[in-house]
Write an enzyme that holds these catalytic residues in place. Structure first.
Site, mmCIF file in Angstrom:
data_model
loop_
_atom_site.group_PDB
_atom_site.id
_atom_site.type_symbol
_atom_site.label_atom_id
_atom_site.label_comp_id
_atom_site.label_asym_id
_atom_site.label_seq_id
_atom_site.Cartn_x
_atom_site.Cartn_y
_atom_site.Cartn_z
ATOM 1 N N LYS A 185 0.370 26.572 -18.779
ATOM 2 C CA LYS A 185 -1.261 26.010 -19.115
ATOM 3 C C LYS A 185 -0.943 26.442 -20.478
ATOM 4 O O LYS A 185 -0.862 27.145 -20.447
ATOM 5 C CB LYS A 185 -2.400 27.100 -18.294
ATOM 6 C CG LYS A 185 -2.618 26.180 -17.326
ATOM 7 C CD LYS A 185 -3.717 26.224 -16.389
ATOM 8 C CE LYS A 185 -4.487 25.644 -15.211
ATOM 9 N NZ LYS A 185 -6.234 25.824 -14.497
ATOM 10 N N TYR A 231 -7.884 16.241 -13.644
ATOM 11 C CA TYR A 231 -9.140 17.028 -13.003
ATOM 12 C C TYR A 231 -10.401 16.344 -12.469
ATOM 13 O O TYR A 231 -11.051 16.953 -12.873
ATOM 14 C CB TYR A 231 -9.246 17.998 -14.215
ATOM 15 C CG TYR A 231 -8.649 19.238 -14.114
ATOM 16 C CD1 TYR A 231 -7.851 20.052 -12.780
ATOM 17 C CD2 TYR A 231 -7.264 19.088 -15.255
ATOM 18 C CE1 TYR A 231 -6.616 21.221 -13.146
ATOM 19 C CE2 TYR A 231 -6.980 20.317 -15.545
ATOM 20 C CZ TYR A 231 -6.132 21.536 -14.374
ATOM 21 O OH TYR A 231 -5.453 22.342 -13.939
ATOM 22 N N ASN A 253 -5.897 30.633 -16.159
ATOM 23 C CA ASN A 253 -4.887 31.506 -14.944
ATOM 24 C C ASN A 253 -3.862 30.588 -14.994
ATOM 25 O O ASN A 253 -3.575 31.050 -14.106
ATOM 26 C CB ASN A 253 -6.079 31.077 -14.063
ATOM 27 C CG ASN A 253 -6.493 29.327 -13.751
ATOM 28 O OD1 ASN A 253 -6.368 28.656 -14.701
ATOM 29 N ND2 ASN A 253 -7.015 29.156 -13.134
ATOM 30 N N HIS A 277 -1.270 25.656 -13.534
ATOM 31 C CA HIS A 277 -1.583 24.761 -11.776
ATOM 32 C C HIS A 277 -0.428 24.395 -11.178
ATOM 33 O O HIS A 277 0.950 24.374 -11.246
ATOM 34 C CB HIS A 277 -2.426 23.139 -12.735
ATOM 35 C CG HIS A 277 -1.862 21.798 -11.724
ATOM 36 N ND1 HIS A 277 -3.221 21.755 -11.606
ATOM 37 C CD2 HIS A 277 -0.957 21.751 -11.397
ATOM 38 C CE1 HIS A 277 -2.991 21.128 -10.013
ATOM 39 N NE2 HIS A 277 -2.437 20.507 -10.538
ATOM 40 N N GLU A 309 0.900 13.800 -8.409
ATOM 41 C CA GLU A 309 1.101 14.996 -9.738
ATOM 42 C C GLU A 309 2.570 14.669 -10.045
ATOM 43 O O GLU A 309 2.030 14.039 -11.414
ATOM 44 C CB GLU A 309 0.660 16.163 -9.425
ATOM 45 C CG GLU A 309 -1.026 15.923 -9.632
ATOM 46 C CD GLU A 309 -1.069 17.313 -9.039
ATOM 47 O OE1 GLU A 309 -0.543 17.965 -8.794
ATOM 48 O OE2 GLU A 309 -2.468 17.718 -8.783
HETATM 49 P P1 IDP Z 1 -6.445 25.118 -8.983
HETATM 50 O O1 IDP Z 1 -6.407 25.364 -10.281
HETATM 51 O O2 IDP Z 1 -6.717 26.700 -8.545
HETATM 52 O O3 IDP Z 1 -6.545 24.428 -8.260
HETATM 53 P P2 IDP Z 1 -9.134 24.103 -9.333
HETATM 54 O O4 IDP Z 1 -10.582 24.254 -8.072
HETATM 55 O O5 IDP Z 1 -8.202 22.792 -9.106
HETATM 56 O O6 IDP Z 1 -8.217 25.029 -8.581
HETATM 57 O O7 IDP Z 1 -9.609 23.860 -10.543
HETATM 58 C C1 IDP Z 1 -8.637 23.682 -12.129
HETATM 59 C C2 IDP Z 1 -8.908 24.309 -13.117
HETATM 60 O O8 IDP Z 1 -10.390 24.363 -13.547
HETATM 61 C C3 IDP Z 1 -8.399 25.922 -12.586
HETATM 62 O O9 IDP Z 1 -7.308 26.166 -12.455
HETATM 63 C C4 IDP Z 1 -9.728 26.819 -13.579
HETATM 64 O O10 IDP Z 1 -8.777 26.718 -14.999
HETATM 65 C C5 IDP Z 1 -10.447 25.815 -13.582
HETATM 66 N N1 IDP Z 1 -11.855 25.861 -13.373
HETATM 67 C C6 IDP Z 1 -12.187 25.731 -11.602
HETATM 68 N N2 IDP Z 1 -12.960 26.159 -11.640
HETATM 69 C C7 IDP Z 1 -13.972 26.541 -12.195
HETATM 70 C C8 IDP Z 1 -14.890 26.964 -12.782
HETATM 71 O O11 IDP Z 1 -15.857 27.559 -11.854
HETATM 72 N N3 IDP Z 1 -14.852 27.735 -14.046
HETATM 73 C C9 IDP Z 1 -14.069 28.013 -15.179
HETATM 74 N N4 IDP Z 1 -13.196 27.243 -14.339
HETATM 75 C C10 IDP Z 1 -13.003 26.218 -14.001
HETATM 76 MG MG MG Z 2 -6.842 21.671 -7.613
#
Ligand code: IDP
Ligand code: MG
Length: 155
Positions: free
Chosen positions: A9, A49, A112, A115, A126
């Site tokens: 990212k 997303y 974070n 992905h 994907e």
């Molecule tokens: P993942 O990346 O661990 O698969 P997902 O639920 O698919 O998690 O969410 C995609 C991305 O959206 C996350 O990596 C994060 O960057 C962001 N995200 C998800 N949930 C939240 C939240 O509650 N607050 C802020 N960002 C979030």
């Molecule tokens: Mg995800």
């Protein structure tokens, strides 16, 4: 062998973590079969997303993910989808275990660093979203026999 999609990212690119993360996957014995830099647009992010499109924080994700180019990779290996998800750690980096990529390299829920595909179906979708057939490589690594046992290598 399974293929899985990884996006390093904007925070990973800006913070100079591309080499460190890529090295972790290489050392694990995974094989890099596609790699590119791209600036993600709004349509691609909405597709990618789509499971979060109605969340209040979606605009934040969209603006973060398009704030700088990203590195997109496909890694191949035995059970690669689960292996890479485990190496990433949980979504909230503050809760991610030490030793994981998120646990060691970030402190944010949204920013974070990585992905990774979360299932066989999402990995397939994907990989197709970001790479065409010519951009996906199939090659032998001479060291492969030392990365897996004979039975594992046939998968
Ligand atoms: P993942 O990346 O661990 O698969 P997902 O639920 O698919 O998690 O969410 C995609 C991305 O959206 C996350 O990596 C994060 O960057 C962001 N995200 C998800 N949930 C939240 C939240 O509650 N607050 C802020 N960002 C979030
Ligand atoms: Mg995800």
């Amino acid at each position: 062998m399974q293929k899985t999609l990884v996006i390093l990212k904007p925070d990973a690119l800006q913070r100079g973590l591309i080499g460190e993360i890529t090295t972790r996957f290489e050392k694990k014995g995974l094989k890099l079969v596609a790699n590119k830099m791209a600036q993600l647009d709004s349509k691609t992010l909405r597709d990618h997303y789509s499971h979060l499109a109605d969340k209040p924080f979606f605009p934040t994700i969209e603006s973060f993910m398009s704030s700088s180019p990203v590195i997109i990779q496909v890694w191949e290996g035995f059970e690669a989808i689960e292996v890479i998800r485990t190496m990433c750690g949980v979504t909230n980096s503050r809760a991610a275990a030490p030793g994981t990529i998120r646990g060691d390299l970030s402190s944010s829920y949204g920013s974070n660093v990585i992905h990774a595909s979360d299932s066989e179906q999402s990995a397939e979708e994907e990989v197709k979203r970001f790479f065409n057939d010519k951009e996906l490589f199939s090659y032998n690594k001479v060291i492969e026999q030392y990365s897996y046992s004979d039975e594992e290598r046939d998968n």
